[in-house]
Enzyme design. Sequence first.
Site, PDB file in Angstrom:
ATOM      1  N   ALA A 182       1.125  -1.127 -22.210  1.00  0.00           N
ATOM      2  CA  ALA A 182       2.155  -1.119 -21.150  1.00  0.00           C
ATOM      3  C   ALA A 182       2.123  -2.447 -20.383  1.00  0.00           C
ATOM      4  CB  ALA A 182       1.946   0.054 -20.208  1.00  0.00           C
ATOM      5  N   GLY A 183       0.912  -2.944 -20.123  1.00  0.00           N
ATOM      6  CA  GLY A 183       0.802  -4.237 -19.434  1.00  0.00           C
ATOM      7  C   GLY A 183       1.355  -5.372 -20.280  1.00  0.00           C
TER       8      GLY A 183
END
Length: 307
Positions: free
Chosen positions: A250-251
């Site tokens: 997600a990052g």
Amino acid sequence: MSDVVVLGSMNMDLVVRVGHIPRPGETVLGRDFVTVPGGKGANQAAAAARLGVRVEMLGRVGADAFGEAMLANLYAQGVGTAHVRRDHANPSGIALITVDERGENAIVVAPGANGRVSVEDVEGAEDVIKQAQFLLMQFEVPLPTVRAAIGLASRWGVRVILNPAPAQAVRPDFFQGVYCLVANETEAEILTGLAVRSLEAAARAGQALRQMGVPVAIVTLGAEGALLSTEEGDLHVPARKVEVVDTTAAGDAFIGGLVAALLKGMPWPEAVRYATCAGTLATTVLGAQTSLPDAARVEAFFREGRP
Ligand code: RIB
């Protein structure tokens, strides 16, 4: 010609979903085992390419089946791979990943060839780096190599976006020449010594990161979105609620979204909102590069959430 060069890791992720992440000494029965192309560098490269950015990857894979598969996968997603070296002395990097029912993960990385990405590799790629608008890096390749690339990029006026992940303490002057730091709560805490348990604390950590000589700092906050810190002040960008399947990458999706938005000419608050949309969407699908959203999905999600 590429808009963005990514210098970083390429791992094959070996992923098992589990009811809960095992404690030391515990064995748990998981569900199906899947292999998914990952590695923070390759994920960020693929994330930006899916959003229409011209991306070139720099790094190393082993001369093995995982290396071939990762290169083929990146190339298929539109990422230039001509400058990824095949390392005949070391295996490709892998990551052992367990993902629990809430989508949280535990990751162990065996860097393999990623750990051999060298200052000479960076110097050999000067012509590729100097023509880009942005250089993206993380901490999954050796730090002297990252530091050399910051110096080279800043000599050519190439803006460096650095994601200090996985977190490692470095001297504050390590970041001289970095344009934007993107750190999660843990990374921000390790770098600044400030615990990030509230928005106010995230703002303090963002300011502390900027005091290390970086004009823009972003502290990502998982389900709470992100905190943008610039000389104009601090801004909290919330994330919308979604059904979370797996937070892996997600990052990385956030950073791909950020650079895509900056290249579109969005101002920082809009760019962080766009990046937050990309990161949020990546949590709805299992795996690293399998979960990275394309431009149509991010644009739609971004427009829906417009105040
Ligand atoms: O950021 C997620 C990535 O971290 C995974 O793909 C894994 O390979 C590790 O590098």
